[in-house]
Design a protein around this motif. Sequence first.
Motif, short mmCIF file in Angstrom:
data_model
loop_
_atom_site.label_atom_id
_atom_site.label_comp_id
_atom_site.label_asym_id
_atom_site.label_seq_id
_atom_site.Cartn_x
_atom_site.Cartn_y
_atom_site.Cartn_z
N THR A 205 0.81 -1.22 0.00
CA THR A 205 0.00 0.00 0.00
C THR A 205 0.84 1.27 0.00
N ARG A 207 2.12 2.49 2.64
CA ARG A 207 1.78 3.17 3.88
C ARG A 207 2.64 2.65 5.03
N ALA A 274 -4.81 -4.82 -2.05
CA ALA A 274 -4.25 -3.47 -1.99
C ALA A 274 -4.66 -2.65 -3.22
N GLY A 277 -7.66 -0.36 -2.94
CA GLY A 277 -7.61 0.83 -2.11
C GLY A 277 -8.33 0.70 -0.78
N TRP A 279 -7.49 -0.46 2.04
CA TRP A 279 -6.71 -0.18 3.26
C TRP A 279 -6.29 1.29 3.37
N HIS A 280 -6.82 2.12 2.48
CA HIS A 280 -6.52 3.55 2.55
C HIS A 280 -7.64 4.32 3.22
#
Length: 281
Positions: A205, A207, A274, A277, A279-280
């Motif tokens: 991701t 992140r 992932a 999106g 997990w955003h």
Amino acid sequence: MTTMRKDKPILVLGGTGKTGRRVLSRLRQRGYEVRAASRKGAARFDWNDENTWEPVLDGVGAAYLVDSMQSDAGTSMSAFGKLAAARGVERLVLLSHRDWVVPEGEEKLPCERAVRESGAEWTLLKPAWFAQNFSEDPFFRGQLVDGEVVWSAGAGTEPFVDVEDIADVAVAALTEDGHGGQAYELSGPRLLSLDEVADEIARATGRVIAYRPVPPDDFTAYAARQGLPEDFTALLNTLFGWIGENRFATLGDGVQRALGREPRDFADYVRVTAATGIWHG
């Protein structure tokens, strides 16, 4: 080779769940008539209302079973399994668990015994932790969105299994010969710590995601702040504790035995997920 007749519907309990909806989709793609039964669906089914049992079994050739998750689940499953066999259901496929640890003298997995003794051909699915919990369970997904996986699992490892594999094995058992009397231990192809889980999702991701192991009491306090029910928190602490002591840190061969291929890797699940999106936040 597919052998289950297509003129008899296949019953799927828990058809909106992580495994059930995937089983339904695969069966429909293969041209099977399916009957998704639930408390609020068109085919009404309620473990606590035996009047709903016989109608959903009418004409059924095979059934995918998910238990009630209640203290009397084994008793209900026993009655339902025997009714299913008496009504002509040929195959029962049960979504079970790896062997639980219970007090001496108690049945480990009474629903498994109930299905084995039903009189129908049976197959047991015994999966590891679902990889999809990280994306399809609001609590676990929320942790990843927040950038911190908080579990009381220490440095333990788990062979997370892709739910797509569970569904593939379930459909094979429901529709093909050769799976009767089998108990399939279903896992991914490798053991992962929660540190490794967080790292893989972070890389995919872009992140920052970290794993923060905490003692059970600290997790209880954390879960209360997140609004989790006390009984669910207690269950999670138990399950996390088993991961922490590596109680189930072994690879199962069920996918290979049932399907003749290797199970999907956690990295493949992460890559595909992932890209959505999710997990955003």
